[in-house]
Motif scaffolding. Sequence first.
Motif, PDB file in Angstrom:
ATOM      1  N   MET A  16      32.970   0.189  73.168  1.00 26.86           N
ATOM      2  CA  MET A  16      31.896   1.062  72.695  1.00 26.86           C
ATOM      3  C   MET A  16      32.103   1.382  71.215  1.00 26.86           C
ATOM      4  N   GLU A  17      33.333   1.597  70.803  1.00 25.45           N
ATOM      5  CA  GLU A  17      33.619   1.925  69.409  1.00 25.45           C
ATOM      6  C   GLU A  17      33.260   0.766  68.490  1.00 25.45           C
ATOM      7  N   GLU A  18      33.576  -0.455  68.909  1.00 21.62           N
ATOM      8  CA  GLU A  18      33.209  -1.624  68.098  1.00 21.62           C
ATOM      9  C   GLU A  18      31.695  -1.729  67.975  1.00 21.62           C
ATOM     10  N   ALA A  19      30.990  -1.512  69.066  1.00 19.87           N
ATOM     11  CA  ALA A  19      29.521  -1.571  69.035  1.00 19.87           C
ATOM     12  C   ALA A  19      28.949  -0.474  68.143  1.00 19.87           C
ATOM     13  N   GLN A  20      29.504   0.715  68.215  1.00 14.70           N
ATOM     14  CA  GLN A  20      29.000   1.816  67.401  1.00 14.70           C
ATOM     15  C   GLN A  20      29.264   1.610  65.914  1.00 14.70           C
ATOM     16  N   ASN A  21      30.284   0.841  65.580  1.00 12.77           N
ATOM     17  CA  ASN A  21      30.609   0.584  64.179  1.00 12.77           C
ATOM     18  C   ASN A  21      30.108  -0.760  63.671  1.00 12.77           C
ATOM     19  N   CYS A  22      29.382  -1.463  64.500  1.00 12.53           N
ATOM     20  CA  CYS A  22      28.777  -2.736  64.119  1.00 12.53           C
ATOM     21  C   CYS A  22      27.722  -2.484  63.044  1.00 12.53           C
ATOM     22  N   PRO A  23      27.540  -3.393  62.098  1.00  9.14           N
ATOM     23  CA  PRO A  23      26.536  -3.168  61.055  1.00  9.14           C
ATOM     24  C   PRO A  23      25.090  -3.405  61.513  1.00  9.14           C
ATOM     25  N   SER A  24      24.877  -3.515  62.810  1.00  9.57           N
ATOM     26  CA  SER A  24      23.529  -3.677  63.368  1.00  9.57           C
ATOM     27  C   SER A  24      23.422  -2.858  64.652  1.00  9.57           C
ATOM     28  N   PRO A  25      22.263  -2.234  64.886  1.00  3.76           N
ATOM     29  CA  PRO A  25      22.103  -1.511  66.142  1.00  3.76           C
ATOM     30  C   PRO A  25      21.871  -2.451  67.327  1.00  3.76           C
ATOM     31  N   ALA A  26      21.574  -3.713  67.048  1.00  3.01           N
ATOM     32  CA  ALA A  26      21.317  -4.703  68.100  1.00  3.01           C
ATOM     33  C   ALA A  26      22.628  -5.395  68.438  1.00  3.01           C
ATOM     34  N   THR A  27      23.355  -4.837  69.381  1.00  3.69           N
ATOM     35  CA  THR A  27      24.694  -5.339  69.684  1.00  3.69           C
ATOM     36  C   THR A  27      24.711  -6.484  70.685  1.00  3.69           C
ATOM     37  N   ILE A  28      23.561  -6.886  71.196  1.00  2.39           N
ATOM     38  CA  ILE A  28      23.527  -8.074  72.053  1.00  2.39           C
ATOM     39  C   ILE A  28      23.791  -9.297  71.190  1.00  2.39           C
ATOM     40  N   PHE A  29      23.086  -9.397  70.051  1.00  5.79           N
ATOM     41  CA  PHE A  29      23.262 -10.493  69.108  1.00  5.79           C
ATOM     42  C   PHE A  29      22.626 -10.107  67.776  1.00  5.79           C
ATOM     43  N   SER A  30      23.373 -10.236  66.708  1.00  8.27           N
ATOM     44  CA  SER A  30      22.857 -10.007  65.361  1.00  8.27           C
ATOM     45  C   SER A  30      23.489 -11.009  64.418  1.00  8.27           C
ATOM     46  N   MET A  31      22.662 -11.603  63.558  1.00 12.74           N
ATOM     47  CA  MET A  31      23.159 -12.573  62.587  1.00 12.74           C
ATOM     48  C   MET A  31      22.942 -12.068  61.170  1.00 12.74           C
ATOM     49  N   PHE A  32      23.969 -12.281  60.349  1.00 12.16           N
ATOM     50  CA  PHE A  32      23.917 -11.982  58.928  1.00 12.16           C
ATOM     51  C   PHE A  32      24.165 -13.284  58.182  1.00 12.16           C
ATOM     52  N   LEU A  33      23.499 -13.458  57.059  1.00 15.80           N
ATOM     53  CA  LEU A  33      23.705 -14.630  56.218  1.00 15.80           C
ATOM     54  C   LEU A  33      24.048 -14.140  54.821  1.00 15.80           C
ATOM     55  N   ASN A  34      25.211 -14.536  54.338  1.00 15.05           N
ATOM     56  CA  ASN A  34      25.716 -14.091  53.035  1.00 15.05           C
ATOM     57  C   ASN A  34      25.676 -12.574  52.902  1.00 15.05           C
ATOM     58  N   GLY A  35      26.021 -11.906  53.997  1.00 16.27           N
ATOM     59  CA  GLY A  35      26.132 -10.447  54.007  1.00 16.27           C
ATOM     60  C   GLY A  35      24.873  -9.686  54.327  1.00 16.27           C
TER      61      GLY A  35
END
Length: 106
Positions: free
Chosen positions: A63-82
């Motif tokens: 839960m802590e990792e999900a809460q500190n993820c840089p996206s609220p969509a913790t099922i799957f989120s993609m970032f490109l070059n940050g």
Amino acid sequence: MDENAPDPKFNASIQSGECPNTNGIVVYYSNRCPFAEFHAKESLVTTAKNRNLPLEIIKLKTMEEAQNCPSPATIFSMFLNGKFVTTDLSVCMDTRYDKVIAKALK
């Protein structure tokens, strides 16, 4: 209902729409979707390799990792070059990557 409870809010970690790694593809996922792990660890590896893009895959396990993820969509989120790109899992597939990225970056 506790009228003294604070209003719900997102953690500061998601407010910028950016992730710490600014080089290539970064994916955050959890096992909330039965297909997320397969596509992140299998399909996306091939897709990134075919485009010579660095890839970092981060599985959210607590839960802590999900809460500190840089996206609220913790099922799957993609970032490109940050920068946040999409929560569309189909982006992992080699045949869909370019189309999803082009649409997301419009």
